[in-house]
Design a protein around this motif. Sequence first.
Motif, PDB file in Angstrom:
ATOM      1  N   GLY A 165       2.761   1.147 -12.249  1.00  0.00           N
ATOM      2  CA  GLY A 165       2.185   1.956 -11.190  1.00  0.00           C
ATOM      3  C   GLY A 165       0.728   2.288 -11.479  1.00  0.00           C
ATOM      4  O   GLY A 165       0.169   1.878 -12.496  1.00  0.00           O
ATOM      5  N   PHE A 170      -8.766   0.796  -9.087  1.00  0.00           N
ATOM      6  CA  PHE A 170      -8.873   1.171  -7.686  1.00  0.00           C
ATOM      7  C   PHE A 170      -9.704   2.437  -7.536  1.00  0.00           C
ATOM      8  O   PHE A 170      -9.462   3.434  -8.223  1.00  0.00           O
ATOM      9  CB  PHE A 170      -7.486   1.422  -7.077  1.00  0.00           C
ATOM     10  CG  PHE A 170      -6.644   0.190  -6.942  1.00  0.00           C
ATOM     11  CD1 PHE A 170      -5.785  -0.185  -7.958  1.00  0.00           C
ATOM     12  CD2 PHE A 170      -6.703  -0.585  -5.788  1.00  0.00           C
ATOM     13  CE1 PHE A 170      -5.001  -1.326  -7.837  1.00  0.00           C
ATOM     14  CE2 PHE A 170      -5.920  -1.722  -5.659  1.00  0.00           C
ATOM     15  CZ  PHE A 170      -5.079  -2.098  -6.683  1.00  0.00           C
ATOM     16  N   SER A 182      -2.228  12.039   2.594  1.00  0.00           N
ATOM     17  CA  SER A 182      -1.908  10.945   3.505  1.00  0.00           C
ATOM     18  C   SER A 182      -3.145  10.250   4.026  1.00  0.00           C
ATOM     19  O   SER A 182      -3.084   9.123   4.485  1.00  0.00           O
ATOM     20  CB  SER A 182      -1.078  11.463   4.680  1.00  0.00           C
ATOM     21  OG  SER A 182      -1.819  12.433   5.406  1.00  0.00           O
ATOM     22  N   PHE A 238      -7.811   3.935  -0.214  1.00  0.00           N
ATOM     23  CA  PHE A 238      -7.998   3.172  -1.447  1.00  0.00           C
ATOM     24  C   PHE A 238      -8.863   1.945  -1.190  1.00  0.00           C
ATOM     25  O   PHE A 238      -8.767   1.314  -0.127  1.00  0.00           O
ATOM     26  CB  PHE A 238      -6.643   2.711  -2.000  1.00  0.00           C
ATOM     27  CG  PHE A 238      -5.844   3.805  -2.634  1.00  0.00           C
ATOM     28  CD1 PHE A 238      -4.978   4.573  -1.874  1.00  0.00           C
ATOM     29  CD2 PHE A 238      -5.954   4.071  -3.990  1.00  0.00           C
ATOM     30  CE1 PHE A 238      -4.240   5.598  -2.456  1.00  0.00           C
ATOM     31  CE2 PHE A 238      -5.224   5.077  -4.586  1.00  0.00           C
ATOM     32  CZ  PHE A 238      -4.370   5.845  -3.814  1.00  0.00           C
ATOM     33  N   GLY A 239      -9.679   1.620  -2.183  1.00  0.00           N
ATOM     34  CA  GLY A 239     -10.391   0.363  -2.143  1.00  0.00           C
ATOM     35  C   GLY A 239      -9.442  -0.797  -2.396  1.00  0.00           C
ATOM     36  O   GLY A 239      -8.271  -0.591  -2.718  1.00  0.00           O
ATOM     37  N   TYR A 275       5.187  10.209  -0.950  1.00  0.00           N
ATOM     38  CA  TYR A 275       4.635   9.021  -0.302  1.00  0.00           C
ATOM     39  C   TYR A 275       5.348   7.753  -0.773  1.00  0.00           C
ATOM     40  O   TYR A 275       5.777   7.662  -1.922  1.00  0.00           O
ATOM     41  CB  TYR A 275       3.134   8.856  -0.649  1.00  0.00           C
ATOM     42  CG  TYR A 275       2.319  10.113  -0.475  1.00  0.00           C
ATOM     43  CD1 TYR A 275       2.271  11.063  -1.488  1.00  0.00           C
ATOM     44  CD2 TYR A 275       1.617  10.360   0.697  1.00  0.00           C
ATOM     45  CE1 TYR A 275       1.558  12.237  -1.334  1.00  0.00           C
ATOM     46  CE2 TYR A 275       0.882  11.527   0.858  1.00  0.00           C
ATOM     47  CZ  TYR A 275       0.852  12.460  -0.158  1.00  0.00           C
ATOM     48  OH  TYR A 275       0.137  13.617  -0.001  1.00  0.00           O
ATOM     49  N   TYR A 301       4.247   3.717  -0.842  1.00  0.00           N
ATOM     50  CA  TYR A 301       3.234   2.691  -0.633  1.00  0.00           C
ATOM     51  C   TYR A 301       3.850   1.322  -0.913  1.00  0.00           C
ATOM     52  O   TYR A 301       4.797   1.198  -1.690  1.00  0.00           O
ATOM     53  CB  TYR A 301       2.067   2.871  -1.620  1.00  0.00           C
ATOM     54  CG  TYR A 301       1.105   3.976  -1.277  1.00  0.00           C
ATOM     55  CD1 TYR A 301       1.349   5.284  -1.661  1.00  0.00           C
ATOM     56  CD2 TYR A 301      -0.086   3.701  -0.605  1.00  0.00           C
ATOM     57  CE1 TYR A 301       0.454   6.294  -1.371  1.00  0.00           C
ATOM     58  CE2 TYR A 301      -0.998   4.702  -0.313  1.00  0.00           C
ATOM     59  CZ  TYR A 301      -0.718   5.999  -0.699  1.00  0.00           C
ATOM     60  OH  TYR A 301      -1.632   6.994  -0.415  1.00  0.00           O
ATOM     61  N   LEU A 353      -3.302  -1.383  -1.486  1.00  0.00           N
ATOM     62  CA  LEU A 353      -2.213  -0.454  -1.217  1.00  0.00           C
ATOM     63  C   LEU A 353      -2.095  -0.158   0.270  1.00  0.00           C
ATOM     64  O   LEU A 353      -3.098   0.092   0.942  1.00  0.00           O
ATOM     65  CB  LEU A 353      -2.464   0.850  -1.962  1.00  0.00           C
ATOM     66  CG  LEU A 353      -2.360   0.761  -3.475  1.00  0.00           C
ATOM     67  CD1 LEU A 353      -3.109   1.889  -4.119  1.00  0.00           C
ATOM     68  CD2 LEU A 353      -0.918   0.783  -3.910  1.00  0.00           C
ATOM     69  N   LEU A 356      -0.076   2.464   2.794  1.00  0.00           N
ATOM     70  CA  LEU A 356       0.790   3.625   2.948  1.00  0.00           C
ATOM     71  C   LEU A 356       1.840   3.336   4.004  1.00  0.00           C
ATOM     72  O   LEU A 356       1.519   2.968   5.135  1.00  0.00           O
ATOM     73  CB  LEU A 356      -0.030   4.859   3.335  1.00  0.00           C
ATOM     74  CG  LEU A 356       0.746   6.151   3.552  1.00  0.00           C
ATOM     75  CD1 LEU A 356       1.449   6.593   2.270  1.00  0.00           C
ATOM     76  CD2 LEU A 356      -0.169   7.252   4.066  1.00  0.00           C
ATOM     77  N   LEU A 410       5.614   1.562  -4.377  1.00  0.00           N
ATOM     78  CA  LEU A 410       5.205   2.681  -5.215  1.00  0.00           C
ATOM     79  C   LEU A 410       5.506   3.992  -4.526  1.00  0.00           C
ATOM     80  O   LEU A 410       5.112   4.212  -3.380  1.00  0.00           O
ATOM     81  CB  LEU A 410       3.708   2.600  -5.512  1.00  0.00           C
ATOM     82  CG  LEU A 410       3.274   1.450  -6.416  1.00  0.00           C
ATOM     83  CD1 LEU A 410       1.811   1.126  -6.204  1.00  0.00           C
ATOM     84  CD2 LEU A 410       3.516   1.813  -7.874  1.00  0.00           C
TER      85      LEU A 410
END
Lengths: 116, 114
Positions: free
Chosen positions: A43, A90, A102, A106-107, B34, B36, B44, B46, B90
């Motif tokens: 992760g 990231f 929420s 993210f790149g 969350y 993902y 990633l 969501l 994830l």
Amino acid sequence: AQSVTQLDSQVPVFEEAPVELRCNYSSSVSVYLFWYVQYPNQGLQLLLKYLSGSTLVKGINGFEAEFNKSQTSFHLRKPSVHISDTAEYFCAVSDLRYSSASKIIFGSGTRLSIRP
Amino acid sequence: SQTIHQWPATLVQPVGSPLSLECTVEGTSNPNLYWYRQAAGRGLQLLFYSVGIGQISSEVPQNLSASRPQDRQFILSSKKLLLSDSGFYLCAWSQTGVAGNTIYFGEGSWLTVV
């Protein structure tokens, strides 16, 4: 709308060399900024974050990042990398107006590969 | 300290079979949760988030669903898997208004649909 751009999809460097992973963001409001590291088949782990205060942020594993508001950048640096730094990195940005993550963006990630 | 666990770590399922991935958070109460997905070589995405028990928001249309039966438990499900559901899933959590809504991730679950 916010966006995050990681300019390099892959960065190869030699062991013990310095490295900089670039991250630029766009936002019309103040933001929080993060760097995460993902080792193979694992992760994401938080490396460091900028919330407020000093623009130079130090994180784990010898990494640091500098928030530059005028250039809307949050580049990640390490003066001397090790083989164990091989991973994907990231960058992420979060809008201060939201109470949950929420809306965190993210790149696309930068794959750092270290050569012996 | 807070911890997050998800399981199973690896799963190989045939097309059309059901799916259940489970995630639990310890050491905190009323977290935001969350799910993902990270497809191979991509960033990633969501899928779902939850700000409380029974409260689920879906970010993308798909044949997956999520549920939050308890405060610190988040489940990702499907009734019939598609090949395109393969990927790395994830689970993550954050705390409202804490540390800039920093999000913390679980170890991930590899799903291969065959």
